[in-house]
Motif scaffolding. Structure first.
Motif, PDB file in Angstrom:
ATOM      1  N   SER A 125       0.960  -1.166   0.095  1.00 51.01           N
ATOM      2  CA  SER A 125      -0.049   0.091   0.075  1.00 51.01           C
ATOM      3  C   SER A 125       0.934   1.145  -0.086  1.00 51.01           C
ATOM      4  O   SER A 125       1.875   1.406   0.925  1.00 51.01           O
ATOM      5  CB  SER A 125      -0.843  -0.035   1.303  1.00 51.01           C
ATOM      6  N   ARG A 131      -0.108   3.842   1.296  1.00 49.54           N
ATOM      7  CA  ARG A 131      -0.094   4.768   2.399  1.00 49.54           C
ATOM      8  C   ARG A 131       0.967   4.404   3.527  1.00 49.54           C
ATOM      9  O   ARG A 131       1.355   5.322   4.194  1.00 49.54           O
ATOM     10  CB  ARG A 131      -1.408   3.967   3.041  1.00 49.54           C
ATOM     11  N   ARG A 144      -7.899  10.789   2.696  1.00 48.57           N
ATOM     12  CA  ARG A 144      -7.905   9.739   3.793  1.00 48.57           C
ATOM     13  C   ARG A 144      -6.386   9.201   4.030  1.00 48.57           C
ATOM     14  O   ARG A 144      -6.262   9.171   5.618  1.00 48.57           O
ATOM     15  CB  ARG A 144      -8.847   8.452   3.245  1.00 48.57           C
ATOM     16  N   MET A 145      -5.730   9.149   3.386  1.00 45.24           N
ATOM     17  CA  MET A 145      -4.372   8.684   3.546  1.00 45.24           C
ATOM     18  C   MET A 145      -3.512   9.746   4.355  1.00 45.24           C
ATOM     19  O   MET A 145      -2.491   9.548   5.198  1.00 45.24           O
ATOM     20  CB  MET A 145      -3.475   8.078   2.145  1.00 45.24           C
TER      21      MET A 145
END
Length: 374
Positions: free
Chosen positions: A65, A67, A91-92
């Motif tokens: 990911s 992220r 969101r990240m």
């Protein structure tokens, strides 16, 4: 390859100011295209989209990911350009935000490269100016939503970036940026390069003075300078750089002819010596131009790959359409063209006169043109 288990940037050379990140097939293609013209950017994308040239081009591959990669990028870069959906980015990055004074600029590009969106640190972090520059490079729509985005001036660290201009040195970026923001007297010297760097629908602010000559600029009253030239400045002209930034536009074209098997080192030595004699910067070289018989010449291929120059070649028929002063029957016998370096560089540059018409040195023949203002 990046280990996302540790969420660390690998111990390799990463020297850009900006991180460019992609996670889709189309995003990778867009990112590679952008990175080719956007200087001082390090490129990261998923290993499954690797093309085999990443090590050579210093592209960072990662798995897992994205992220997990972002915390390291936030610490390392002044700006992060993400070819990822806006919602996913929001969101990240949410857990990583600290303060607008320290958070990096974050810009998002959609997968088709149609919109470039300023997401975080628009003013202090420079995301708004970064958005404009990237959008101009991609011919995309810049999306900037901050109501107070009114200064509309020159971003010193991004000046000319979309054209491939590079700094000679980053030493004075901060003080010169302060002079620009504080509306001190700033002289802009542009001796070569693209003229279309002013993006706004209003005139250049009054505290800027524009001139086409470094020599003329010495007569101006200024507190800071932005100097755009392919030339090596003379000793007295260097006073402009006491509080100035020197930019190298990609404005030099080199016509090259060489014997088969000529090494990269020999070609490079001729280029360096010729540019030194002209007092031109090698950082301003844009392209090597030659005949199509040389499109597989290993020395030329290695050289353009090393420097990131364009490699342009023409058929004998195209070269013979160009009028040259000393057509050679010997060259025609072996290549089908009456000249190589001179007509090739004339075709590419569009220059009416050449800085070096034709000079032979060992196995190499070189011609030099400065691309006219565009």
């Amino acid at each position: 390859m990046i280990s996302l288990q540790e969420s660390m940037i690998p111990d390799v050379q990463v020297d850009g100011d900006y991180a460019l990140v992609a996670i889709t097939k189309h995003g990778v293609e867009l990112a590679r295209k952008l990175r080719a013209t956007f200087q001082h950017a390090d490129l990261y994308y998923m290993s499954k989209f690797g093309k085999g040239d990443e090590s050579e081009k210093q592209i960072q591959l990662f798995e897992g990911s994205v992220r997990l990669l972002l915390p390291s990028l936030f610490q390392r870069y002044k700006g992060i350009i993400l070819i990822i959906s806006l919602g996913a980015v929001v969101r990240m990055i949410a857990p990583l935000l600290k303060d607008k004074k320290v958070d990096p600029a974050v810009v998002v590009i959609d997968d088709k490269g149609e919109n470039v969106i300023s997401v975080l640190s628009g003013h202090i972090g420079g995301a708004n100016e970064l958005t404009r520059e990237v959008a101009a490079l991609l011919q995309a729509h810049p999306v900037i939503t901050t109501a107070s985005d009114v200064q509309k001036t020159i971003p010193v660290d991004l000046f000319g970036k979309r054209f491939g201009w590079v700094w000679e040195s980053a030493e004075n970026l901060t003080p010169v940026s302060a002079s620009v923001v504080n509306e001190e007297r700033v002289v802009i010297v542009q001796e070569s390069g693209e003229r279309s760097w002013w993006n706004y629908d209003h005139p250049l602010p009054a505290h800027f003075t524009y001139t086409c000559s470094a020599r003329e600029a010495l007569n101006e009253d200024f507190q800071a300078a932005l100097v755009v030239t392919h030339r090596i400045l003379s000793e007295d002209e260097e006073v402009l750089l006491h509080n100035g930034v020197l930019y190298r536009p990609k404005t030099i074209a080199l016509g090259i002819g060489c014997n088969r098997g000529t090494t990269k080192e020999e070609i490079e030595a001729v280029i360096e010596k010729t540019l030194d004699e002209l007092r031109f910067s090698i950082k301003s070289v844009k392209a090597i131009c030659t005949i199509d018989l040389k499109k597989d010449e290993q020395g030329l291929i290695e050289l353009v790959n090393q420097h990131g120059w364009e490699f342009v070649y023409y058929t004998p028929e195209q070269l013979n359409e160009v009028e040259i002063n000393e057509p050679s029957d010997t060259v025609f016998k072996y290549t089908g063209a009456y000249g190589v370096s001179e007509p090739a560089v004339r075709l590419y540059s569009g220059a009416k006169s050449l800085e070096v018409e034709k000079k032979k040195s060992g196995n190499v023949t070189i011609s030099v043109a400065v691309i006219p203002f565009s």
